[in-house]
Scaffold this active site. Structure first.
Site, short mmCIF file in Angstrom:
data_model
loop_
_atom_site.label_atom_id
_atom_site.label_comp_id
_atom_site.label_asym_id
_atom_site.label_seq_id
_atom_site.Cartn_x
_atom_site.Cartn_y
_atom_site.Cartn_z
N THR A 686 2.94 1.94 8.52
CA THR A 686 3.41 1.05 9.58
C THR A 686 3.17 -0.40 9.17
OG1 THR A 686 3.21 0.53 11.94
CG2 THR A 686 1.17 1.04 10.77
N THR A 1031 1.34 -1.85 1.08
CA THR A 1031 2.42 -2.83 1.16
C THR A 1031 2.22 -3.81 2.31
OG1 THR A 1031 3.71 -1.24 2.44
CG2 THR A 1031 4.10 -1.32 0.07
N CYS A 1032 1.54 -3.40 3.36
CA CYS A 1032 1.34 -4.31 4.50
C CYS A 1032 0.49 -5.52 4.10
CB CYS A 1032 0.66 -3.58 5.65
SG CYS A 1032 1.61 -2.17 6.25
N ALA A 1033 -0.40 -5.33 3.12
CA ALA A 1033 -1.29 -6.41 2.70
C ALA A 1033 -0.98 -6.88 1.29
CB ALA A 1033 -2.74 -5.93 2.78
#
Length: 1065
Positions: A686, A1031-1033
């Site tokens: 997410t 991928t979010c960070a």
């Protein structure tokens, strides 16, 4: 010999000039103070009588240029006759005597010239003789000079040819005789006190030099003759000797240009200047001018330092127009290479040159313009010197000449070079002189230049031909038939006559300045198009036989040159003012200026303004706080951050049905202010990573060939492959995706296509509406798309009209074919205009060696046989080729894609107004939407990547990783970016602006017991593990592989196999 003081005393009693009463009343000037005496006797019967100023009639003198100084009295009486008039007050009698004396003087001059062997060298510039308004002696002198120059040239050629015909022994004897004769002449020149011998020797020397050549004068000793001639030039007791000495030096510089150095070395330049400044005798003054012209061509700086510039200009109004041209040509030579201390020598002459900008003769004016242009350019880096030029009225005079109010009398009078030179003067003064810039603003120069560009006819031949523009009556219509050249609008007119998109009144001075800047920037953007049009015109006239030059690269002024360094920080401060953003009180000038002239600001400033004004207050404050947090290295506290917290809308989509899911998501949420976040069914990922991948996957889906949205690069050539094209390059759509290496552009659909529900075209319309929504939402949320759209498509997004030349930007081969066909149309039109009764020439026109009729083209769109351009079975021939090209262009750029573009814009406007994008150029819009493609270097990577949790910049694993990243191919770089960030491209600004910053940490081995105790050391047990990402960070977990080769294999394997899902790592 009368002294100057005596002459000034005599001049004080003379009547003032009627043209300048105020100056005359204030006292006589230096020019009017000088008086001339007539030579009472002649030294020898062979000597030519020297013309003094008294020999010139009133009518032969041109009117002096306007000047603040008192012009010299043009009356040409001798000083003796003036004294008689003052004593007896018998004006009419004196004038009659003077006229009689003038006639006798002319006859004497003519006889003396004959006796001296055509030694007439009062050269008057022969260019543009019809501009001269000289009468009497001026015309006769000019004609005699022209004849003399021609005869002297002929005699030189005959002499050179005669040397070739003579036997060697005879040539040797002739050379010996010539040497003996020169020695005898030199002896006569040195006969001090025997003026008769000196005159005779000078006369013979002038004869030899006037018909001599470099070969015939090979024994001539320059160092022996020149000092003697310079000494005779100062023989003030005998004007005939001075005249003949000056004439001999002039001939010498002409026939032996290398002798100019010796002439300068022995001080002849100063002597010539003295003869011009005392101006006792007109013949001598004119001969001095001729000599200085020759010398100034070889040694301009030496002439300048000797004061020759003021010497040739001081008494200009005494000479005939032809001699005036010689004087100004000499001045232009001296200004050609101005030294660093030029101000000491030229500034005194600036008022005289400035006054000549109002002169009646075009050649004099042109040379004066050249002088002033070179002087201004020499002072470019000296504002004080430029201000001094402006104080002399240079800017005012030059602006008056190019003003559109004077166009009726000036532009027909000025040559192109003069006109350009005057504009260069204004440009130099405006950029380097505060006084010059202020003067130009007060004169309303912006409006003047705009009027000139719009109505002076400078671009009269730049109208757009039939296939390039759309008739006004076709706006909103699908009728593509060309109705004629008279109904067409010009690309130039669209720039020159367009109104500014702002609320400023036209009476406001700022409006004119901004309008002029917009015109100049528009012309700069149009430079390649104007170049192509010029090549096309030359082809139509038959001046060139190939259009290969159209493939050349056209230069433009860099966009950075238009950026204003003072306005940019002002605008940046305004959009960073949180109070102004919250209260909606940004100054009105910010919106008006950035809409009217966005090119005044760099891309990054316009991007900040766009995000601060297009999406509402909350997003503006959020971005402002993000920017301030980045600048303060993340020290912003939590309370400040929550002030502008954005609402987020989470949606879940099916990875296997991305296109259908996207249509539903955008229908429901594109109009909402919330930030869209995407998750996938059956996956735990997410946040930012899955969202970026959603836009990437959707971009790929929209490029599938089965959707029939975009044109393929090869499909358009199916109907033109008989025109000697390589058929191997003409193929069908290969593979799953459309092949468009130059960028995507809408595929044309016939206007008759049914777009009702359930039809194929209706789905195409729906997909374009989706593209509009997705593009707008991506811009709003700061996401990136992986769509390679063509520049022509972005131009349509920005509301710009397309024409034939834009076809090349997305289909190079089709564009080239259409341009060649259009060139044939232009050639046919030209042939019909010059020779309408010669159909054979028209029928002989060929396309790549093939007759148009033999191409077997019908009126269907190339590559789209179902798209009928014109009903019927008519084939294309040379007479309907123009119609065919116009119909193809219209179908490709307008009628065939109009409904798709309308759907795209309607979808876009559901998110925010598409007009907000007009702050950007097409290339900038692509950069903003699709991110940056940058070349990675090890130093840049190390600077913008964070190493943590076991790694430092000097860790062996990190050094190996950076080397691998530098060696990535473009496709591998895209895959790495998508693996780490979720998007194949980096945002505008590259790695430096990636948020969060790319971080690389050490991944612990699955066999912890075998891990090395040192966190930096490579471990063989780590070779079994794969890298993983968050991928979010933007977080890469990299095991400490034992070698670089192992790391490279594992990294590529993870990149290729790790696509398609988000799981826990």
């Amino acid at each position: 010999m009368e002294t100057r003081s005596r002459k000034r005393a005599e001049a004080t009693s003379s009547a003032p000039s009627p043209s300048s009463p105020q100056s005359a009343a204030a006292g006589p000037t230096t020019r009017s103070a000088k008086r001339i005496r007539l030579t009472a006797s002649s030294a020898a019967p062979t000597a030519p009588a020297t013309r003094s100023r008294a020999n010139r009639s009133r009518d032969s003198l041109p009117p002096p240029p306007p000047s603040t100084a008192t012009p010299m009295d043009p009356t040409t009486e001798s000083s003796g006759s003036r004294r008689d008039r003052r004593r007896n007050n018998q004006d009419n009698s004196d004038k009659g005597k003077e006229k009689e004396h003038e006639i006798r003087a002319r006859d004497k001059d003519r006889d003396a010239d004959k006796n001296s062997g055509l030694n007439i060298d009062r050269e008057a510039n022969c260019e543009d003789d019809d501009n001269d308004s000289e009468a009497g002696f001026g015309i006769m002198s000019h004609n005699l000079t022209s004849a003399s120059s021609a005869l002297q040239g002929l005699l030189r050629k005959l002499g050179a040819g005669l040397d070739d015909l003579l036997p060697a022994t005879m040539g040797s004897a002739s050379s010996s005789h010539q040497s003996g004769r020169l020695k005898k002449i030199l002896s006569g020149l040195r006969a001090d006190g025997e003026e008769g011998k000196q005159v005779e020797a000078l006369t013979q020397l002038c004869e030899i030099l006037s018909i001599g050549t470099e070969d015939s004068l090979s024994t001539f000793s320059v160092d022996s003759f020149v000092p003697v001639l310079v000494g005779l030039l100062n023989h003030e007791s005998n004007p005939d000797i001075m005249l003949l000495a000056a004439r001999a030096l002039t001939h010498l510089c002409d026939v032996l240009p290398s002798s100019c150095a010796a002439v300068v070395h022995y001080g002849a330049v100063s002597c010539f200047c003295a003869r011009l400044l005392t101006i006792e005798y007109m013949d001598l003054a004119e001969q001095s001018l001729q000599a200085l012209k020759k010398i100034s061509q070889e040694h301009p700086t030496a002439c300048l330092r000797a004061g020759a510039l003021m010497a040739v200009l001081s008494y200009l109004d005494f000479f005939s127009t032809g001699v005036q041209r010689v004087a100004l040509s000499t001045a232009a030579n001296m200004c050609r290479k101005l030294p660093s201390d030029a101000a000491d020598f030229v500034m005194e002459a600036v008022p005289l040159l400035t006054n000549l900008l109002q002169y009646h003769d075009s050649k004099v004016l042109e040379h004066a313009s050249v002088c002033l242009t070179r002087i201004a350019e020499a002072f470019t880096s000296s504002p004080d010197k430029l201000d001094e030029l402006c104080n002399h009225g240079l800017v005012t005079q030059a602006a008056a000449l190019i003003s559109s109010s004077n166009a009726g009398s000036a532009q027909t009078f000025l040559s192109t070079s003069t006109y350009t030179g005057l504009i260069r003067i204004l440009a130099t003064c405006a950029s380097g002189s505060p006084l010059g810039a202020k003067t130009l603003l007060l004169l309303g120069i912006s409006g003047t230049l705009q009027d000139i560009l719009s109505g002076s006819g400078v671009f009269a031949n730049g109208s757009v031909p039939p296939a390039l523009s759309r008739p006004p009556e076709q706006s909103g219509s699908s009728n593509p038939i060309v109705d004629g050249q008279s109904n067409r609008t010009s690309l130039l007119d669209s720039i020159l006559q367009a109104e500014l998109p702002c609320e400023l009144e036209k009476t406001n001075a700022t409006y004119n300045i901004l309008a002029l800047l917009r015109v100049l920037e528009g012309l700069n953007q149009l430079a390649p198009r104007l170049r192509a049009q010029l090549i096309l015109d030359n082809y139509a006239k038959g001046e060139i036989s190939s259009l290969d030059e159209m493939n050349g690269i056209s230069t433009r002024v860099p966009s950075e040159e238009f950026i204003n360094g003072k306005l940019t920080p002002k605008l940046s401060r305004q959009i960073q003012d949180a109070l102004a953003l919250c209260s909606g009180s940004l100054p009105a000038w910010t919106a008006q200026l950035i809409k009217a002239c966005p090119f005044l600001f760099p891309f990054e400033t316009r991007r900040q303004y766009f995000y601060s004004t297009a999406f509402g207050l909350s997003r503006a404050l959020y971005r402002l706080q993000q920017q301030q947090g980045a600048e303060s290295h993340g020290l912003t506290n939590e309370r400040e951050f929550r002030v502008a917290r954005l609402h987020r809308q989470k949606v879940r989509v099916s990875r296997n049905r991305i296109l259908d899911s996207a249509i539903k998501v955008m229908e429901m949420y594109c109009g909402q202010r919330a930030v869209l976040e995407v998750e996938y069914f059956g996956e735990v990922g997410t946040g930012l990573g899955p969202t970026l991948e959603f836009y990437t996957l959707l971009s790929q889906e929209l490029q599938k060939a089965e959707l029939e949205m975009w044109r393929s690069i090869s499909s358009s050539l199916k109907k033109l492959d008989d025109a000697d094209l390589n058929k191997e390059t003409v193929g069908k759509k290969n593979g799953e995706y459309v092949h468009a290496p130059l960028g995507l552009f809408p595929c044309p659909w016939s206007p008759n296509s049914d777009n009702s529900d359930g039809n194929k075209f209706s789905k195409v319309i729906e997909y374009f509406r989706l593209v509009g929504r997705v593009m707008a939402k991506a811009l709003q949320d700061g996401r990136l798309l992986d769509l390679s759209l063509s520049p022509a498509f972005f131009k349509t997004v920005l509301g710009e009209e397309l024409d034939l030349h834009d076809v090349r930007s997305f289909d190079a081969e089709l564009g080239k074919v259409l341009e060649e066909l259009h060139a044939i149309v232009c050639r046919k039109r030209y042939l019909e205009s010059v020779d309408g009764d010669n159909p054979d020439a028209v029928m002989d026109l060929r396309f790549r060696g093939v007759r148009i009729e033999d191409l077997c083209l019908d009126f269907t769109l190339p590559g789209h046989p179902d798209y009928v351009l014109k009903p019927g079975d008519e084939l294309v021939d040379i007479y309907n080729l123009e119609e065919y090209v116009s119909l193809v262009v219209d179908a490709t750029l307008r009628a065939g894609i109009a409904r798709q573009l309308e759907a795209f814009k309607s979808g876009f406007n559901q998110v925010f107004d598409i007009s907000c994008l007009q702050l950007f150029t097409p290339s900038e819009l692509d950069y903003l939407l699709c991110g940056r493609r940058e070349l990675w270097k090890a130093e840049t990577l190390a600077e913008h990547i964070k190493f943590d949790h076991g790694y430092t910049a000097k860790s062996p694993a990190i050094i190996s990783l950076l080397e691998i990243m530098v060696d990535f191919t473009p496709e591998q770089q895209r895959a790495f970016c998508q693996f780490v960030t979720g998007a194949p491209r980096l945002p505008p600004g590259g790695l430096a602006v990636l948020n969060p910053k790319l971080t690389i940490v050490r991944k612990q081995s699955s066999s912890a017991s075998n891990a090395s105790g040192n966190g930096n050391a490579p471990s063989e047990s780590a070779d079994d593990d794969l890298p993983s990402v968050m991928t979010c960070a933007n977080y890469l977990k990299l095991p400490p592989y034992s070698t670089k080769e192992v790391m490279y294999k594992k990294l590529l394997y993870a990149i290729n196999e790790g696509q398609g899902s988000f799981d826990l790592s």
